[in-house]
Enzyme design. Structure first.
Site, PDB file in Angstrom:
ATOM      1  N   SER A 136      16.806 -14.086  12.129  1.00 37.94           N
ATOM      2  CA  SER A 136      16.844 -12.824  12.888  1.00 37.94           C
ATOM      3  C   SER A 136      15.835 -12.896  14.015  1.00 37.94           C
ATOM      4  CB  SER A 136      16.484 -11.653  11.967  1.00 37.94           C
ATOM      5  OG  SER A 136      16.286 -10.467  12.717  1.00 37.94           O
ATOM      6  N   TYR A 149      10.154  -7.601   6.048  1.00 40.07           N
ATOM      7  CA  TYR A 149      11.435  -8.129   6.533  1.00 40.07           C
ATOM      8  C   TYR A 149      11.176  -9.209   7.588  1.00 40.07           C
ATOM      9  CZ  TYR A 149      16.063  -8.633   8.535  1.00 40.07           C
ATOM     10  OH  TYR A 149      17.246  -9.176   8.986  1.00 40.07           O
TER      11      TYR A 149
HETATM   12  P1  NDP Z   1      25.426  -6.231   5.595  1.00 39.06           P
HETATM   13  O1  NDP Z   1      24.609  -5.296   4.782  1.00 39.06           O
HETATM   14  O2  NDP Z   1      26.646  -5.703   6.263  1.00 39.06           O
HETATM   15  O3  NDP Z   1      25.828  -7.503   4.721  1.00 39.06           O
HETATM   16  C1  NDP Z   1      24.920  -8.105   3.849  1.00 39.06           C
HETATM   17  C2  NDP Z   1      25.680  -9.065   2.945  1.00 39.06           C
HETATM   18  O4  NDP Z   1      24.729  -9.744   2.104  1.00 39.06           O
HETATM   19  C3  NDP Z   1      26.664  -8.354   2.051  1.00 39.06           C
HETATM   20  O5  NDP Z   1      27.833  -9.117   1.948  1.00 39.06           O
HETATM   21  C4  NDP Z   1      25.939  -8.319   0.711  1.00 39.06           C
HETATM   22  O6  NDP Z   1      26.899  -8.374  -0.331  1.00 39.06           O
HETATM   23  C5  NDP Z   1      25.118  -9.595   0.755  1.00 39.06           C
HETATM   24  N1  NDP Z   1      23.928  -9.521  -0.080  1.00 39.06           N
HETATM   25  C6  NDP Z   1      22.825  -8.767   0.144  1.00 39.06           C
HETATM   26  N2  NDP Z   1      21.944  -8.925  -0.857  1.00 39.06           N
HETATM   27  C7  NDP Z   1      22.528  -9.793  -1.735  1.00 39.06           C
HETATM   28  C8  NDP Z   1      22.111 -10.352  -2.975  1.00 39.06           C
HETATM   29  N3  NDP Z   1      20.920 -10.045  -3.524  1.00 39.06           N
HETATM   30  N4  NDP Z   1      22.936 -11.199  -3.606  1.00 39.06           N
HETATM   31  C9  NDP Z   1      24.147 -11.515  -3.069  1.00 39.06           C
HETATM   32  N5  NDP Z   1      24.590 -11.034  -1.895  1.00 39.06           N
HETATM   33  C10 NDP Z   1      23.779 -10.174  -1.246  1.00 39.06           C
HETATM   34  O7  NDP Z   1      24.416  -6.820   6.689  1.00 39.06           O
HETATM   35  P2  NDP Z   1      24.577  -7.938   7.830  1.00 39.06           P
HETATM   36  O8  NDP Z   1      25.926  -8.505   7.840  1.00 39.06           O
HETATM   37  O9  NDP Z   1      24.055  -7.339   9.062  1.00 39.06           O
HETATM   38  O10 NDP Z   1      23.510  -8.994   7.312  1.00 39.06           O
HETATM   39  C11 NDP Z   1      23.815 -10.360   7.071  1.00 39.06           C
HETATM   40  C12 NDP Z   1      22.592 -11.188   7.378  1.00 39.06           C
HETATM   41  O11 NDP Z   1      22.269 -11.055   8.764  1.00 39.06           O
HETATM   42  C13 NDP Z   1      21.332 -10.777   6.629  1.00 39.06           C
HETATM   43  O12 NDP Z   1      20.632 -11.944   6.240  1.00 39.06           O
HETATM   44  C14 NDP Z   1      20.528  -9.999   7.670  1.00 39.06           C
HETATM   45  O13 NDP Z   1      19.166 -10.027   7.412  1.00 39.06           O
HETATM   46  C15 NDP Z   1      20.895 -10.779   8.915  1.00 39.06           C
HETATM   47  N6  NDP Z   1      20.715 -10.091  10.173  1.00 39.06           N
HETATM   48  C16 NDP Z   1      21.290  -8.885  10.430  1.00 39.06           C
HETATM   49  C17 NDP Z   1      21.103  -8.258  11.659  1.00 39.06           C
HETATM   50  C18 NDP Z   1      21.642  -6.911  11.969  1.00 39.06           C
HETATM   51  O14 NDP Z   1      21.159  -6.272  12.937  1.00 39.06           O
HETATM   52  N7  NDP Z   1      22.658  -6.412  11.247  1.00 39.06           N
HETATM   53  C19 NDP Z   1      20.326  -8.917  12.715  1.00 39.06           C
HETATM   54  C20 NDP Z   1      19.749 -10.179  12.336  1.00 39.06           C
HETATM   55  C21 NDP Z   1      19.959 -10.745  11.132  1.00 39.06           C
HETATM   56  P3  NDP Z   1      26.902  -7.505  -1.661  1.00 39.06           P
HETATM   57  O15 NDP Z   1      26.243  -6.196  -1.339  1.00 39.06           O
HETATM   58  O16 NDP Z   1      28.346  -7.418  -2.019  1.00 39.06           O
HETATM   59  O17 NDP Z   1      26.128  -8.344  -2.587  1.00 39.06           O
HETATM   60  C1  8X3 Z   2      17.968  -7.342  11.946  1.00 44.58           C
HETATM   61  C2  8X3 Z   2      17.504  -7.008  13.305  1.00 44.58           C
HETATM   62  O1  8X3 Z   2      15.546  -6.041  14.597  1.00 44.58           O
HETATM   63  O2  8X3 Z   2      16.602  -4.629  12.911  1.00 44.58           O
HETATM   64  O3  8X3 Z   2      17.419  -8.552  11.506  1.00 44.58           O
HETATM   65  O4  8X3 Z   2      15.207  -6.445  12.255  1.00 44.58           O
HETATM   66  S1  8X3 Z   2      16.141  -5.991  13.239  1.00 44.58           S
END
Ligand code: NDP
Ligand code: 8X3
Length: 250
Positions: A136, A149
């Site tokens: 991220s 985070y």
């Molecule tokens: P979502 O919440 O939409 O998706 C998160 C996914 O991770 C879900 O499929 C969830 O599945 C799974 N997950 C979370 N915790 C667990 C766990 N303990 N075990 C198994 N599966 C898990 O968020 P995003 O798609 O945005 O996030 C995906 C990745 O991208 C993350 O690593 C996040 O930190 C990163 N990210 C996101 C950004 C944003 O602005 N959205 C920016 C930068 C990075 P389920 O709940 O079914 O287990």
């Molecule tokens: C998710 C983006 O800036 O909300 O990783 O942390 S931020």
């Protein structure tokens, strides 16, 4: 047909990545905790072969058992997308909830390690593979109240670099894709289901869509074998840094 293993495919970036990689010709192992979401995605992707695995990435034994139990047709994983994870809470360090800290460090860091180590015996034996870690902008850039985070994603960045070194002798590529603000369930999870507060995160500008990030991931993993796009930062045009987003007034 090459096999891609996408963690956190039940939502957001992981789900979009599974769709993009299916279009790019991969068969898929998709994982998450919500079985019904994974089954729905598998049905949507038919006739592409998809195998769904339900486990919590924090549970090392469950991860190992799931990988060992992969059916033969899916057992040789070519590409791992370490995407599962997220943020819990947004508090200054002095009032943060240690249960949130544990949830973030356990999923974003230890979970990534658990899944990677479960899949590496196959990749090292085959002397090929590709691991893409979803970091991220928060791992590159501090923002107020982001503390644990941000630290978890900074850990992902250093693990990516060190894994790349460790895996060099095996011809395994290791890359990191770091998104800025992407409108997914991320903020709803961070704010524990407060949809109004989550929606405000994306007000007044055009955030990335999960599909935008998935496009980048698909590009990274479809380069020729001698090319590793090792590190990508992908931001919404309106975002200049983790805490600098140019918002138009409503
Ligand atoms: P979502 O919440 O939409 O998706 C998160 C996914 O991770 C879900 O499929 C969830 O599945 C799974 N997950 C979370 N915790 C667990 C766990 N303990 N075990 C198994 N599966 C898990 O968020 P995003 O798609 O945005 O996030 C995906 C990745 O991208 C993350 O690593 C996040 O930190 C990163 N990210 C996101 C950004 C944003 O602005 N959205 C920016 C930068 C990075 P389920 O709940 O079914 O287990
Ligand atoms: C998710 C983006 O800036 O909300 O990783 O942390 S931020």
């Amino acid at each position: 047909m090459k096999t891609a293993f996408v963690t956190g495919a039940s939502s957001g970036i992981g789900r979009a990545t599974a769709v993009a990689l299916a279009k790019a010709g991969f068969q898929l192992v998709i994982t998450g905790r919500r079985r019904e979401r994974l089954d729905a995605l598998a049905a949507e992707l038919a006739p592409v072969p998809v195998h769904a695995l339900v486990f919590d990435v924090r549970d090392r034994d469950a991860v190992t058992a799931a990988v060992i139990g992969l059916p033969p047709g899916f057992a040789a994983v070519d590409v791992l997308i370490n995407n599962a994870g997220g943020a819990h809470g947004l508090h200054p360090i002095q009032t943060g909830d240690p249960r949130d800290w544990d949830a973030m460090l356990d999923a974003n860091v230890r979970g990534l390690l658990n899944v990677t180590q479960a899949l590496l015996p196959g990749m090292t034996a085959r002397q090929s593979g590709f691991v893409v870690n979803i970091g991220s902008i928060a791992g590159r850039d501090a923002y107020a109240n982001g503390n644990v985070y941000c630290a978890s994603k900074a850990a992902v960045a250093m693990l990516t670099k060190t894994m790349r070194l460790d895996l060099l002798p095996f011809g395994i590529r290791v890359a990191e894709v770091d998104p800025g603000a992407v409108e997914t369930e991320f903020s709803e999870v961070r704010f524990k289901g407060d949809a109004d507060r989550a929606a405000k995160v994306y007000e007044g500008f055009a955030p990335l869509r999960a599909e935008d990030v998935a496009d980048v991931i698909a590009f990274v993993v479809t380069r020729p074998a001698h090319v590793n796009i090792a590190d990508v930062l992908v931001l919404p045009t309106a975002q200049g840094a983790a805490s600098s987003i140019f918002r138009q007034p409503a």
